[in-house]
Design a protein around this motif. Structure first.
Motif, PDB file in Angstrom:
ATOM      1  N   GLY A 121       0.809  -1.215   0.000  1.00 28.47           N
ATOM      2  CA  GLY A 121       0.000   0.000   0.000  1.00 28.47           C
ATOM      3  C   GLY A 121       0.841   1.262   0.000  1.00 28.47           C
ATOM      4  N   VAL A 122       1.954   1.265   0.755  1.00 24.84           N
ATOM      5  CA  VAL A 122       2.837   2.430   0.776  1.00 24.84           C
ATOM      6  C   VAL A 122       3.495   2.632  -0.580  1.00 24.84           C
ATOM      7  N   LEU A 123       3.891   1.543  -1.220  1.00 25.06           N
ATOM      8  CA  LEU A 123       4.593   1.660  -2.498  1.00 25.06           C
ATOM      9  C   LEU A 123       3.678   1.996  -3.670  1.00 25.06           C
ATOM     10  N   VAL A 124       2.417   1.594  -3.604  1.00 24.11           N
ATOM     11  CA  VAL A 124       1.520   1.732  -4.759  1.00 24.11           C
ATOM     12  C   VAL A 124       0.676   3.005  -4.700  1.00 24.11           C
ATOM     13  N   ARG A 125       0.160   3.339  -3.543  1.00 22.62           N
ATOM     14  CA  ARG A 125      -0.794   4.451  -3.445  1.00 22.62           C
ATOM     15  C   ARG A 125      -0.098   5.794  -3.452  1.00 22.62           C
ATOM     16  N   ARG A 126      -0.814   6.851  -3.819  1.00 26.08           N
ATOM     17  CA  ARG A 126      -0.248   8.188  -3.910  1.00 26.08           C
ATOM     18  C   ARG A 126      -0.933   9.203  -3.002  1.00 26.08           C
ATOM     19  N   GLU A 127      -2.030   8.847  -2.362  1.00 20.88           N
ATOM     20  CA  GLU A 127      -2.669   9.768  -1.433  1.00 20.88           C
ATOM     21  C   GLU A 127      -1.966   9.655  -0.083  1.00 20.88           C
ATOM     22  N   ALA A 128      -1.661  10.806   0.507  1.00 18.63           N
ATOM     23  CA  ALA A 128      -0.874  10.819   1.741  1.00 18.63           C
ATOM     24  C   ALA A 128      -1.620  10.151   2.891  1.00 18.63           C
ATOM     25  N   ILE A 129      -2.928  10.312   2.958  1.00 18.89           N
ATOM     26  CA  ILE A 129      -3.697   9.713   4.052  1.00 18.89           C
ATOM     27  C   ILE A 129      -3.715   8.196   3.925  1.00 18.89           C
ATOM     28  N   VAL A 130      -3.834   7.675   2.717  1.00 24.14           N
ATOM     29  CA  VAL A 130      -3.824   6.226   2.515  1.00 24.14           C
ATOM     30  C   VAL A 130      -2.444   5.665   2.845  1.00 24.14           C
ATOM     31  N   ILE A 131      -1.394   6.374   2.481  1.00 23.23           N
ATOM     32  CA  ILE A 131      -0.042   5.944   2.829  1.00 23.23           C
ATOM     33  C   ILE A 131       0.119   5.925   4.345  1.00 23.23           C
ATOM     34  N   PHE A 132      -0.412   6.921   5.000  1.00 21.56           N
ATOM     35  CA  PHE A 132      -0.351   6.990   6.456  1.00 21.56           C
ATOM     36  C   PHE A 132      -1.102   5.814   7.093  1.00 21.56           C
ATOM     37  N   MET A 133      -2.270   5.471   6.552  1.00 24.70           N
ATOM     38  CA  MET A 133      -3.013   4.321   7.074  1.00 24.70           C
ATOM     39  C   MET A 133      -2.259   3.019   6.854  1.00 24.70           C
ATOM     40  N   CYS A 134      -1.560   2.905   5.734  1.00 22.88           N
ATOM     41  CA  CYS A 134      -0.773   1.696   5.475  1.00 22.88           C
ATOM     42  C   CYS A 134       0.409   1.596   6.439  1.00 22.88           C
ATOM     43  N   ILE A 135       1.000   2.712   6.794  1.00 20.52           N
ATOM     44  CA  ILE A 135       2.072   2.697   7.788  1.00 20.52           C
ATOM     45  C   ILE A 135       1.530   2.273   9.149  1.00 20.52           C
ATOM     46  N   GLU A 136       0.349   2.740   9.493  1.00 20.83           N
ATOM     47  CA  GLU A 136      -0.278   2.304  10.743  1.00 20.83           C
ATOM     48  C   GLU A 136      -0.615   0.813  10.706  1.00 20.83           C
ATOM     49  N   MET A 137      -1.000   0.309   9.539  1.00 21.16           N
ATOM     50  CA  MET A 137      -1.263  -1.113   9.394  1.00 21.16           C
ATOM     51  C   MET A 137       0.013  -1.920   9.624  1.00 21.16           C
ATOM     52  N   MET A 138       1.124  -1.413   9.116  1.00 24.32           N
ATOM     53  CA  MET A 138       2.407  -2.079   9.333  1.00 24.32           C
ATOM     54  C   MET A 138       2.768  -2.077  10.818  1.00 24.32           C
ATOM     55  N   LEU A 139       2.487  -0.989  11.504  1.00 25.55           N
ATOM     56  CA  LEU A 139       2.755  -0.920  12.935  1.00 25.55           C
ATOM     57  C   LEU A 139       1.870  -1.896  13.707  1.00 25.55           C
ATOM     58  N   SER A 140       0.645  -2.069  13.290  1.00 21.51           N
ATOM     59  CA  SER A 140      -0.245  -3.050  13.925  1.00 21.51           C
ATOM     60  C   SER A 140       0.242  -4.478  13.697  1.00 21.51           C
ATOM     61  N   ALA A 141       0.782  -4.741  12.520  1.00 23.77           N
ATOM     62  CA  ALA A 141       1.328  -6.071  12.235  1.00 23.77           C
ATOM     63  C   ALA A 141       2.509  -6.374  13.143  1.00 23.77           C
ATOM     64  N   VAL A 142       3.339  -5.383  13.389  1.00 20.41           N
ATOM     65  CA  VAL A 142       4.458  -5.572  14.320  1.00 20.41           C
ATOM     66  C   VAL A 142       3.931  -5.832  15.721  1.00 20.41           C
ATOM     67  N   GLY A 143       2.849  -5.170  16.091  1.00 21.83           N
ATOM     68  CA  GLY A 143       2.233  -5.408  17.398  1.00 21.83           C
ATOM     69  C   GLY A 143       1.718  -6.827  17.541  1.00 21.83           C
ATOM     70  N   ILE A 144       1.087  -7.356  16.495  1.00 27.77           N
ATOM     71  CA  ILE A 144       0.625  -8.743  16.520  1.00 27.77           C
ATOM     72  C   ILE A 144       1.798  -9.691  16.699  1.00 27.77           C
ATOM     73  N   THR A 145       2.889  -9.418  16.004  1.00 30.02           N
ATOM     74  CA  THR A 145       4.073 -10.260  16.106  1.00 30.02           C
ATOM     75  C   THR A 145       4.685 -10.183  17.503  1.00 30.02           C
ATOM     76  N   LEU A 146       4.722  -8.992  18.089  1.00 26.43           N
ATOM     77  CA  LEU A 146       5.256  -8.856  19.437  1.00 26.43           C
ATOM     78  C   LEU A 146       4.440  -9.633  20.459  1.00 26.43           C
ATOM     79  N   VAL A 147       3.130  -9.551  20.364  1.00 29.11           N
ATOM     80  CA  VAL A 147       2.280 -10.271  21.316  1.00 29.11           C
ATOM     81  C   VAL A 147       2.402 -11.778  21.111  1.00 29.11           C
ATOM     82  N   ALA A 148       2.470 -12.226  19.862  1.00 31.07           N
ATOM     83  CA  ALA A 148       2.625 -13.662  19.595  1.00 31.07           C
ATOM     84  C   ALA A 148       3.950 -14.180  20.143  1.00 31.07           C
TER      85      ALA A 148
END
Length: 100
Positions: free
Chosen positions: A21-48
């Motif tokens: 999503g960060v590499l493909v999209r061009r809207e700044a808000i969508v890129i920001f949401m994709c970065i937050e999604m990546m941060l959530s994925a790291v959170g899932i990995t940390l808890v696991a």
């Protein structure tokens, strides 16, 4: 009980979706949401990993990361509002702040 490998794979899939999503999209808000999604994925990995190792360190680090993410979201959205007010767009291609 669900094995820890399932959560690690889930975190990896969500992280890859965020990177795409960060590499493909061009809207700044969508890129920001994709970065937050990546941060959530790291959170899932940390808890696991924390549950697998029977430790509480991963959960504590996740709470710290969530606090930083909340501050990042507030500052990021304020920047996007300011950009929209001055430039009338939030598309990354059309925002040239370094050009005179």
């Amino acid at each position: 009980m669900i094995p820890a490998a399932f959560y690690l794979v889930l975190g990896a899939v969500i992280f890859v979706i965020g990177v795409i999503g960060v590499l493909v999209r061009r809207e700044a808000i969508v890129i920001f949401m994709c970065i937050e999604m990546m941060l959530s994925a790291v959170g899932i990995t940390l808890v696991a990993a924390s549950c697998y190792l029977h430790s509480f360190d991963g959960v504590l680090f996740l709470f710290f990361a969530m606090t930083v993410a909340a501050a990042e979201a507030a500052v990021g959205l304020a920047i996007f509002v300011l950009l929209y007010r001055t430039r009338k767009t939030v598309r990354v291609d059309e925002i040239n702040l370094l050009r005179w």
